[in-house]
Design a protein around this motif. Structure first.
Motif, PDB file in Angstrom:
ATOM      1  N   ALA A 217      36.074  49.901  45.133  1.00  0.00           N
ATOM      2  CA  ALA A 217      33.844  50.282  44.938  1.00  0.00           C
ATOM      3  C   ALA A 217      33.830  51.480  44.422  1.00  0.00           C
ATOM      4  O   ALA A 217      34.486  52.526  44.954  1.00  0.00           O
ATOM      5  CB  ALA A 217      33.512  49.085  45.845  1.00  0.00           C
ATOM      6  N   GLY A 218      33.158  51.569  42.681  1.00  0.00           N
ATOM      7  CA  GLY A 218      33.028  52.883  42.286  1.00  0.00           C
ATOM      8  C   GLY A 218      33.958  53.205  41.475  1.00  0.00           C
ATOM      9  O   GLY A 218      33.805  54.581  40.917  1.00  0.00           O
ATOM     10  N   GLY A 219      34.999  52.113  41.753  1.00  0.00           N
ATOM     11  CA  GLY A 219      36.726  53.187  41.106  1.00  0.00           C
ATOM     12  C   GLY A 219      36.132  52.494  39.542  1.00  0.00           C
ATOM     13  O   GLY A 219      35.513  51.959  38.946  1.00  0.00           O
ATOM     14  N   SER A 220      37.901  52.899  39.136  1.00  0.00           N
ATOM     15  CA  SER A 220      38.263  51.958  38.095  1.00  0.00           C
ATOM     16  C   SER A 220      39.250  50.546  37.399  1.00  0.00           C
ATOM     17  O   SER A 220      40.065  51.266  38.491  1.00  0.00           O
ATOM     18  CB  SER A 220      38.182  53.394  36.719  1.00  0.00           C
ATOM     19  OG  SER A 220      37.713  54.265  36.350  1.00  0.00           O
ATOM     20  N   LEU A 221      39.337  49.847  37.003  1.00  0.00           N
ATOM     21  CA  LEU A 221      40.269  49.167  36.772  1.00  0.00           C
ATOM     22  C   LEU A 221      40.742  49.377  35.083  1.00  0.00           C
ATOM     23  O   LEU A 221      39.895  48.853  34.109  1.00  0.00           O
ATOM     24  CB  LEU A 221      38.973  47.424  36.384  1.00  0.00           C
ATOM     25  CG  LEU A 221      39.887  46.218  36.523  1.00  0.00           C
ATOM     26  CD1 LEU A 221      40.666  46.390  37.306  1.00  0.00           C
ATOM     27  CD2 LEU A 221      39.652  45.112  36.176  1.00  0.00           C
ATOM     28  N   ARG A 222      42.143  49.244  35.171  1.00  0.00           N
ATOM     29  CA  ARG A 222      42.363  49.054  33.816  1.00  0.00           C
ATOM     30  C   ARG A 222      43.120  47.501  33.483  1.00  0.00           C
ATOM     31  O   ARG A 222      44.152  47.359  34.603  1.00  0.00           O
ATOM     32  CB  ARG A 222      43.530  50.177  33.513  1.00  0.00           C
ATOM     33  CG  ARG A 222      42.809  51.481  33.062  1.00  0.00           C
ATOM     34  CD  ARG A 222      43.518  52.693  32.823  1.00  0.00           C
ATOM     35  NE  ARG A 222      43.046  53.676  32.463  1.00  0.00           N
ATOM     36  CZ  ARG A 222      42.077  54.270  33.493  1.00  0.00           C
ATOM     37  NH1 ARG A 222      42.092  54.588  34.860  1.00  0.00           N
ATOM     38  NH2 ARG A 222      41.360  55.680  33.069  1.00  0.00           N
ATOM     39  N   LEU A 223      43.211  46.557  32.819  1.00  0.00           N
ATOM     40  CA  LEU A 223      43.838  45.461  32.341  1.00  0.00           C
ATOM     41  C   LEU A 223      44.138  45.883  30.910  1.00  0.00           C
ATOM     42  O   LEU A 223      44.114  46.134  30.002  1.00  0.00           O
ATOM     43  CB  LEU A 223      42.689  44.335  32.262  1.00  0.00           C
ATOM     44  CG  LEU A 223      42.658  44.317  33.680  1.00  0.00           C
ATOM     45  CD1 LEU A 223      41.218  42.912  33.813  1.00  0.00           C
ATOM     46  CD2 LEU A 223      43.636  43.913  35.121  1.00  0.00           C
ATOM     47  N   SER A 224      45.563  45.090  30.363  1.00  0.00           N
ATOM     48  CA  SER A 224      46.034  45.206  29.546  1.00  0.00           C
ATOM     49  C   SER A 224      47.024  43.706  29.486  1.00  0.00           C
ATOM     50  O   SER A 224      47.241  43.162  30.257  1.00  0.00           O
ATOM     51  CB  SER A 224      47.838  45.622  29.404  1.00  0.00           C
ATOM     52  OG  SER A 224      47.570  47.129  29.621  1.00  0.00           O
ATOM     53  N   CYS A 225      47.155  43.399  28.057  1.00  0.00           N
ATOM     54  CA  CYS A 225      47.440  41.833  27.935  1.00  0.00           C
ATOM     55  C   CYS A 225      48.076  41.912  26.333  1.00  0.00           C
ATOM     56  O   CYS A 225      47.971  42.973  25.415  1.00  0.00           O
ATOM     57  CB  CYS A 225      46.542  40.756  27.252  1.00  0.00           C
ATOM     58  SG  CYS A 225      47.192  39.492  26.322  1.00  0.00           S
ATOM     59  N   ALA A 226      49.515  41.571  25.939  1.00  0.00           N
ATOM     60  CA  ALA A 226      50.361  41.663  25.312  1.00  0.00           C
ATOM     61  C   ALA A 226      50.335  40.652  25.012  1.00  0.00           C
ATOM     62  O   ALA A 226      50.852  39.281  25.654  1.00  0.00           O
ATOM     63  CB  ALA A 226      51.951  42.160  25.111  1.00  0.00           C
ATOM     64  N   ALA A 227      50.772  39.836  23.679  1.00  0.00           N
ATOM     65  CA  ALA A 227      50.893  38.188  23.268  1.00  0.00           C
ATOM     66  C   ALA A 227      52.044  38.554  22.039  1.00  0.00           C
ATOM     67  O   ALA A 227      52.363  39.397  21.197  1.00  0.00           O
ATOM     68  CB  ALA A 227      49.856  37.825  22.337  1.00  0.00           C
ATOM     69  N   SER A 228      52.757  37.496  22.555  1.00  0.00           N
ATOM     70  CA  SER A 228      54.572  37.341  22.133  1.00  0.00           C
ATOM     71  C   SER A 228      54.002  35.665  20.985  1.00  0.00           C
ATOM     72  O   SER A 228      53.712  34.883  21.445  1.00  0.00           O
ATOM     73  CB  SER A 228      55.488  37.503  23.062  1.00  0.00           C
ATOM     74  OG  SER A 228      55.203  36.368  23.768  1.00  0.00           O
ATOM     75  N   GLY A 229      55.113  35.423  20.418  1.00  0.00           N
ATOM     76  CA  GLY A 229      55.652  34.805  19.977  1.00  0.00           C
ATOM     77  C   GLY A 229      54.979  34.959  18.010  1.00  0.00           C
ATOM     78  O   GLY A 229      54.447  36.081  17.813  1.00  0.00           O
TER      79      GLY A 229
END
Length: 121
Positions: free
Chosen positions: A14-26
């Motif tokens: 809690a108090g920290g940071s979140l990083r998310l990535s998403c890559a599409a193929s097709g």
């Protein structure tokens, strides 16, 4: 067949940071928008953030002011960062893509498998 591959998530203090990535193929004729939704246990899926290429992002009320989303249309990727995480941010986060299919006549919705994010207090 369009597929979405998600990365990031896991256990965050809690108090920290979140990083998310998403890559599409097709094959994708044109991206309408990409982004993230989340679903906590016992709750409905809710908008986190979405972005249309060349337009301003849209953020859910619960993450507004502490999040940032960006899209690379050429690479078909979307990146998301959220700061000041709270225990209430704990949920499964799903990548979402809305895009025109072959011929550019119809929009299709695609979902990733989801990635668990747990914000520990």
């Amino acid at each position: 067949q369009v597929q979405l591959v998600e990365s990031g998530g896991g256990l965050v203090q809690a108090g920290g940071s979140l990083r998310l990535s998403c890559a599409a193929s097709g094959y994708i004729f044109e991206i309408n928008h990409m982004g993230w939704y989340r679903q906590a246990p016992g709750k409905q899926r809710e908008l986190v953030a979405i972005i249309t290429p060349g337009h301003s992002p849209v953020y859910g009320d619960s993450v507004k002011g502490r999040s940032d989303i960006s899209i690379d249309e050429a690479r078909k990727t979307v990146d998301f960062q959220m700061d000041s995480l709270k225990p209430g941010d704990t949920a499964v986060y799903y990548c979402h893509l809305m895009a025109l299919g072959r011929g550019g006549l119809q929009n299709f919705h695609y979902w990733g498998q989801g990635t668990q994010v747990t914000a520990s207090s």
